[in-house]
Design an enzyme around this catalytic site. Sequence first.
Site, PDB file in Angstrom:
ATOM      1  N   ASP A   1      -2.427  -1.543   9.844  1.00 41.93           N
ATOM      2  CA  ASP A   1      -2.557  -1.599   8.388  1.00 41.93           C
ATOM      3  C   ASP A   1      -3.098  -2.939   7.885  1.00 41.93           C
ATOM      4  O   ASP A   1      -3.317  -3.104   6.680  1.00 41.93           O
ATOM      5  CB  ASP A   1      -1.185  -1.380   7.723  1.00 41.93           C
ATOM      6  CG  ASP A   1      -0.665   0.030   7.930  1.00 41.93           C
ATOM      7  OD1 ASP A   1      -1.487   0.940   8.146  1.00 41.93           O
ATOM      8  OD2 ASP A   1       0.564   0.198   7.876  1.00 41.93           O
TER       9      ASP A   1
ATOM     10  N   LYS B   1       0.844  -1.212   0.000  1.00 38.57           N
ATOM     11  CA  LYS B   1       0.000   0.000   0.000  1.00 38.57           C
ATOM     12  C   LYS B   1       0.867   1.247   0.000  1.00 38.57           C
ATOM     13  O   LYS B   1       2.041   1.231   0.372  1.00 38.57           O
ATOM     14  CB  LYS B   1      -0.946   0.032   1.205  1.00 38.57           C
ATOM     15  CG  LYS B   1      -0.274   0.089   2.592  1.00 38.57           C
ATOM     16  CD  LYS B   1       0.038   1.482   3.098  1.00 38.57           C
ATOM     17  CE  LYS B   1       0.775   1.446   4.437  1.00 38.57           C
ATOM     18  NZ  LYS B   1       1.468   2.670   4.790  1.00 38.57           N
TER      19      LYS B   1
END
Length: 305
Positions: A146, A11
């Site tokens: 995350d 990401k």
Amino acid sequence: MHRVLVSAPAKVNLALRVGGPRPDGFHPLDTVFEALDVFDDVEVTAADELTVDITSPGDAVAIADLPLDGSNLAMRAATALLDRRGLTGPGAPGARISITKRIPVAGGMAGGSADAAGALVALNKLWDLGFGADELKRIAADLGSDVPFALKGSVAHGQGRGELLEAVQVASVHAWVFLTRSDGLSTPAVFREFDRLNPQAGDPAPTTDLRAALESGSIDDIGAAMVNDLEEPAASLNPELGQMLGQLRADGLHAILSGSGPTIAVLTDPDSLHAIAQQLAARYPHTTVLAACGPAAGAHVREAE
Ligand code: C5P
């Protein structure tokens, strides 16, 4: 079921606004995540014991310092699943977890979180545990801020400590050049430096402008709205990062620190990707250049038998 192969994405945060620390020590965030088409593969096979091994194709990523014991995030994901089902002690199922790493380590691209998300999806299927999407999300949030996004993928607005997610629609494909380096930055150290530099920080600033640009704007509109509050503390710990970001922006590129760094992300349109990647590789020979596109899917099963 005796073998399941899952891919889980890296990401980048297109915006990362940070507030002052909460009583639990975590920082409230307002962030926009984008999943990238750089995937770690997590392959699980039935076994008596629970083990993890890691390889990196062509030595693309430095894996020597990654733990292979119970502190490995994929191993912790496995243990969390078993604990929730009361499957502990003798007779508990085992698995060999084999990770193929392509996401840079300790770079601010959530590689460890991807491995945890991959292990959750793969082992839920291998062991036929029957956890639904919401339960997996909760287990993911306990493993790391995350990890829920690595499950979800695509583009999402994140709040809380990053685990409260809402999908964001995007109008276009985004091409990225990542400048990664071997001298990683510790995420807690960057947050501590943020606290030292911002002793009065309150709530995080909103990411409204960036989200509006994603829904209807051009690459330049998105680039102009990108912001990362961890850039100043990361550059304070590693001044070269601040210099590189300054140079890239002076050249008119849309550069931002990725997460807590030290990876630098440059947003571009897909037609310019190859040329910019080549130009930056020549200019910063001490970094490793990685080209990627987003948005990409969250952790997903590719093979199961
Ligand atoms: O959640 P995760 O384990 O990925 O976080 C790693 C560290 O980063 C935490 O221990 C904390 O020091 C810092 N962190 C934070 N606030 C967040 C996310 C991470 O302070 N929202």
